[in-house]
Design an enzyme around this catalytic site. Structure first.
Site, PDB file in Angstrom:
ATOM      1  N   CYS A 174      59.307 -17.963 -54.883  1.00 32.17           N
ATOM      2  CA  CYS A 174      60.297 -18.798 -54.312  1.00 32.17           C
ATOM      3  C   CYS A 174      60.592 -20.210 -54.975  1.00 32.17           C
ATOM      4  O   CYS A 174      61.381 -20.544 -55.238  1.00 32.17           O
ATOM      5  CB  CYS A 174      59.685 -19.280 -52.830  1.00 32.17           C
ATOM      6  SG  CYS A 174      59.165 -17.801 -51.840  1.00 32.17           S
ATOM      7  N   HIS A 218      63.675 -22.387 -56.142  1.00 30.54           N
ATOM      8  CA  HIS A 218      63.742 -23.325 -55.350  1.00 30.54           C
ATOM      9  C   HIS A 218      62.965 -24.701 -55.579  1.00 30.54           C
ATOM     10  O   HIS A 218      63.275 -25.855 -54.974  1.00 30.54           O
ATOM     11  CB  HIS A 218      63.508 -23.040 -53.756  1.00 30.54           C
ATOM     12  CG  HIS A 218      64.280 -22.301 -53.290  1.00 30.54           C
ATOM     13  ND1 HIS A 218      65.797 -22.310 -52.882  1.00 30.54           N
ATOM     14  CD2 HIS A 218      64.282 -20.815 -53.056  1.00 30.54           C
ATOM     15  CE1 HIS A 218      66.105 -21.328 -52.379  1.00 30.54           C
ATOM     16  NE2 HIS A 218      65.187 -20.341 -52.442  1.00 30.54           N
ATOM     17  N   CYS A 221      59.373 -14.380 -22.596  1.00 30.42           N
ATOM     18  CA  CYS A 221      60.207 -14.633 -21.478  1.00 30.42           C
ATOM     19  C   CYS A 221      60.931 -13.344 -20.936  1.00 30.42           C
ATOM     20  O   CYS A 221      60.702 -13.311 -19.657  1.00 30.42           O
ATOM     21  CB  CYS A 221      61.169 -15.642 -21.854  1.00 30.42           C
ATOM     22  SG  CYS A 221      60.514 -17.477 -21.331  1.00 30.42           S
TER      23      CYS A 221
END
Lengths: 258, 106
Positions: free
Chosen positions: A73, A77, A219
């Site tokens: 990464c 970045h 939920c």
């Protein structure tokens, strides 16, 4: 003359109190405020918050080259503290060349398949969560700031509809608990307002880090509805709506929740 | 490689009692849970945690399957001399993790 002065004075008083009321109008509460003091301290202490273990792991993975492209990464970045600051505060977003929004996990998997030429990591995979929490941690203490993007409107609308739609054998919608009855108790536990302020969260009940998707599935099972498949667009739509609803609240990633 | 977070003071007054807190990433699989295929997932826990200060043991504990994942340990020690505290976790499947902390005693 005095009447006019009085009118101006009254207008000023009214304006001042109106402004004060507007400032005080934000009564939204993060789940953090509904936790006990012990758990709040656990979250605040970076050496006691188990989520920080995953942030540490994420930092290691950030610098590790993977895939056929043998890229990490960091190769694209750079330092996450700079390049990833504020990213979690504006996700989900629509990646370039696509017309559908993705969440942070989806974005990381896109980077894996397109840039690193590596396999997608499955949902709730430890490394995927660690990378996500590492990226989201860079936005800690920033306000949630969903971008203005007209392409997202339809998805936010869909999320809002899901949020208000009754479903499951208990025939409940998200809104019935988290808008109408937030702050009251369900089985002795305070019902939170459902602001996604600290995802991925370390939930003590899970003894692990988990994504918002996992929490939403929780939920859905709770209201005895059929959970959508793990790659369903409903989760991203709902997250878009929830982030919009939590606009301005501070990110806490990694949050600890009971 | 293990992920460990330690909270200990870098300096301490001679004779002071200091608190050392340590958190380690570990699944602490109990050995009682069935996996998705119905078979019992083999036990994988940390069995023992020890702390030494310049080689002398200052704290030790045995861990059991009832301890939650990513265990957090906090203990107190008397700061006698400057040196290195070595925290060591050992467990099932040959698990060994070590973390060194330097503490200066004034």
């Amino acid at each position: 003359m005095t009447g006019r002065l009085l009118a101006i004075g009254l207008a000023l008083v009214f304006a001042a109190s109106y402004a004060a009321a507007q400032v005080g109008a934000d009564k939204r509460r993060s789940g953090y405020q509904d936790m006990g003091e012990a758990l709040q301290k656990m979250q605040d202490d970076d050496t006691a918050n188990p989520g920080m273990l995953f942030v540490q792991l994420g930092g290691q993975l950030w610098n590790r080259a993977v895939g056929a492209a043998d890229k990490s990464c960091a190769d694209c970045h750079g330092a996450a503290a700079v390049s990833m600051k504020g990213v979690a505060a504006r996700y989900p977003a629509i990646p370039g060349g696509s017309d559908r929004p993705v969440d942070l996990e989806g974005r990381i998997n896109l980077c894996r398949t397109e840039q690193q030429k590596a396999d997608r990591l499955p949902p709730e995979n430890r490394d995927l969560l660690a990378l996500t929490v590492y990226v989201a941690h860079q936005s800690r203490d920033l306000q949630i700031a969903p971008p203005y993007d007209p392409r997202l409107d339809a998805f936010r609308q869909e999320g809002a509809e899901i949020y208000r739609r009754r479903q499951g054998q208990l025939n409940l919608s998200c809104a019935i608990c988290h808008d109408d009855n937030a702050g009251k108790k369900l089985a002795g536990i305070v019902i939170p307002e459902a602001h996604p302020t600290g995802y991925p969260i370390y939930r003590l009940e899970w003894q692990a880090l988990g994504s918002l998707k996992r929490r939403l599935r929780n939920c859905l099972v709770g209201i005895r509805a059929e959970a959508w498949p793990l790659d369903a667009p409903e989760y991203v739509a709902l997250e878009l709506y929830l982030m919009q609803r939590a606009r301005g609240l501070k990110l806490e990633t990694p949050a600890v929740r009971p | 490689m293990s992920n460990i977070l330690v909270n200990a003071p870098k300096t301490a007054r001679r004779g002071a009692v200091i608190e050392i807190k340590a958190l380690i990433m570990h699944p602490m699989e109990t050995g009682f849970r069935p996996g998705p295929n119905g078979r019992i997932i083999p036990r994988n826990i940390i069995e023992r945690f020890t702390a030494t200060w310049n080689g002398a043991e200052i704290f030790a504990m045995d861990m059991s399957p009832a301890i939650a994942a990513n265990p957090f340990v906090s203990f107190f020690a008397e700061a006698k001399e400057s040196g290195t505290v070595v925290l060591r976790w050992t467990g099932d499947e040959g698990f060994v993790a070590e973390q060194r902390v330097d503490i200066a005693v004034e």
